[in-house]
Design a protein around this motif. Sequence first.
Motif, PDB file in Angstrom:
ATOM      1  N   LYS A   1      -2.609  -2.286  -7.952  1.00 15.58           N
ATOM      2  CA  LYS A   1      -3.295  -0.862  -7.740  1.00 15.58           C
ATOM      3  C   LYS A   1      -2.931   0.005  -6.461  1.00 15.58           C
ATOM      4  O   LYS A   1      -2.757  -1.060  -5.455  1.00 15.58           O
ATOM      5  CB  LYS A   1      -4.640  -0.863  -8.061  1.00 15.58           C
ATOM      6  CG  LYS A   1      -5.078  -1.356  -9.082  1.00 15.58           C
ATOM      7  CD  LYS A   1      -6.541  -1.471  -9.693  1.00 15.58           C
ATOM      8  CE  LYS A   1      -6.778  -2.016 -10.850  1.00 15.58           C
ATOM      9  NZ  LYS A   1      -6.534  -3.206 -11.145  1.00 15.58           N
TER      10      LYS A   1
ATOM     11  N   PRO B   1      -2.363  -7.306  -5.495  1.00 20.44           N
ATOM     12  CA  PRO B   1      -2.788  -6.381  -6.805  1.00 20.44           C
ATOM     13  C   PRO B   1      -1.700  -5.439  -7.035  1.00 20.44           C
ATOM     14  O   PRO B   1      -0.810  -5.196  -6.063  1.00 20.44           O
ATOM     15  CB  PRO B   1      -3.944  -5.794  -5.903  1.00 20.44           C
ATOM     16  CG  PRO B   1      -4.257  -6.260  -4.655  1.00 20.44           C
ATOM     17  CD  PRO B   1      -3.179  -7.124  -4.386  1.00 20.44           C
TER      18      PRO B   1
ATOM     19  N   ASN C   1      -4.474   1.819  -4.472  1.00 15.69           N
ATOM     20  CA  ASN C   1      -5.409   1.685  -3.529  1.00 15.69           C
ATOM     21  C   ASN C   1      -5.709   0.363  -2.842  1.00 15.69           C
ATOM     22  O   ASN C   1      -6.783   0.310  -1.984  1.00 15.69           O
ATOM     23  CB  ASN C   1      -6.794   2.328  -4.068  1.00 15.69           C
ATOM     24  CG  ASN C   1      -7.524   1.561  -4.896  1.00 15.69           C
ATOM     25  OD1 ASN C   1      -7.003   0.388  -5.602  1.00 15.69           O
ATOM     26  ND2 ASN C   1      -8.704   1.882  -5.070  1.00 15.69           N
ATOM     27  N   SER C   2      -5.042  -0.751  -3.205  1.00 15.94           N
ATOM     28  CA  SER C   2      -5.426  -2.197  -3.024  1.00 15.94           C
ATOM     29  C   SER C   2      -4.289  -3.002  -2.292  1.00 15.94           C
ATOM     30  O   SER C   2      -4.356  -4.068  -2.217  1.00 15.94           O
ATOM     31  CB  SER C   2      -6.154  -2.875  -4.324  1.00 15.94           C
ATOM     32  OG  SER C   2      -5.361  -2.763  -5.044  1.00 15.94           O
ATOM     33  N   ARG C   3      -3.268  -2.189  -2.167  1.00 12.31           N
ATOM     34  CA  ARG C   3      -2.133  -2.683  -1.541  1.00 12.31           C
ATOM     35  C   ARG C   3      -2.041  -3.400  -0.008  1.00 12.31           C
ATOM     36  O   ARG C   3      -1.060  -4.216   0.317  1.00 12.31           O
ATOM     37  CB  ARG C   3      -0.754  -1.758  -1.838  1.00 12.31           C
ATOM     38  CG  ARG C   3      -0.693  -1.675  -3.123  1.00 12.31           C
ATOM     39  CD  ARG C   3       0.928  -1.150  -3.395  1.00 12.31           C
ATOM     40  NE  ARG C   3       1.021  -1.052  -4.889  1.00 12.31           N
ATOM     41  CZ  ARG C   3       1.332   0.046  -5.571  1.00 12.31           C
ATOM     42  NH1 ARG C   3       1.484   1.174  -4.761  1.00 12.31           N
ATOM     43  NH2 ARG C   3       1.560   0.002  -6.858  1.00 12.31           N
ATOM     44  N   HIS C   4      -3.126  -3.201   0.575  1.00 12.55           N
ATOM     45  CA  HIS C   4      -3.412  -3.632   1.891  1.00 12.55           C
ATOM     46  C   HIS C   4      -4.019  -5.055   1.941  1.00 12.55           C
ATOM     47  O   HIS C   4      -4.211  -5.608   2.696  1.00 12.55           O
ATOM     48  CB  HIS C   4      -4.335  -2.688   2.503  1.00 12.55           C
ATOM     49  CG  HIS C   4      -5.642  -2.687   1.966  1.00 12.55           C
ATOM     50  ND1 HIS C   4      -5.915  -1.983   1.078  1.00 12.55           N
ATOM     51  CD2 HIS C   4      -7.101  -3.170   2.383  1.00 12.55           C
ATOM     52  CE1 HIS C   4      -7.300  -1.922   0.384  1.00 12.55           C
ATOM     53  NE2 HIS C   4      -7.868  -2.818   1.512  1.00 12.55           N
ATOM     54  N   ARG C   5      -4.373  -5.619   0.696  1.00 14.32           N
ATOM     55  CA  ARG C   5      -4.792  -6.814   0.349  1.00 14.32           C
ATOM     56  C   ARG C   5      -4.337  -7.570  -0.386  1.00 14.32           C
ATOM     57  O   ARG C   5      -3.489  -7.574  -1.166  1.00 14.32           O
ATOM     58  CB  ARG C   5      -6.470  -6.605   0.191  1.00 14.32           C
ATOM     59  CG  ARG C   5      -6.908  -5.960  -1.255  1.00 14.32           C
ATOM     60  CD  ARG C   5      -8.183  -6.137  -1.722  1.00 14.32           C
ATOM     61  NE  ARG C   5      -8.300  -5.891  -3.100  1.00 14.32           N
ATOM     62  CZ  ARG C   5      -8.738  -4.786  -3.673  1.00 14.32           C
ATOM     63  NH1 ARG C   5      -9.090  -3.636  -3.026  1.00 14.32           N
ATOM     64  NH2 ARG C   5      -8.973  -4.631  -4.985  1.00 14.32           N
TER      65      ARG C   5
END
Length: 177
Positions: free
Chosen positions: A81, A79, A83-87
């Motif tokens: 964004k 991703p 807030n979603s860089r961990h996935r």
Amino acid sequence: MIVARLDDHQVLASAGELADLLTDTVAGGASVGFLAPMDAADATAWWKERAAAVAAGQLAVWVARDGDRVVGTVSLSFPDKPNSRHRAELVKLMVHRDARGQGLGRRLLTIAEEAAAAAGVTLLHLDTETDSPAENLYRGAGWTRVGVIPDYAASPAGELRPTSLYYKHVGAGALPR
């Protein structure tokens, strides 16, 4: 059998071979986003379009080769964004019909999981056709099914089918079972 990660130039150079794998996968009835019959030129163009995402770091692509022939692939979509860089999303895990039943799907899945963890990803997710053979692979590899969406995608034959959503914690975010 050799599995290697491709850069953008290699994706472009391998687009025809990847297209052969994609057309075989669709012809075999796997729901990977395309309808049958899959045109080779369209499949090649689709793979070529992925090269820009690979160059931008938004997509990682691995291929399995048996000699000079591409017999499998798997990708991770990252991703953009904050807030979603961990996935990341596991996408387009495909094994040629002639190469199935030899553990290649599991090997590609493991490679993607390990690469995700090495990149700092702690959560992977995917969707797959409900009751497809792929579900056995994911469950056997420790993925958790979280639900089913009815009539989510058309099968290669054009029939609306349900899709199962899965996730798995990897790396530092992996939880003991």
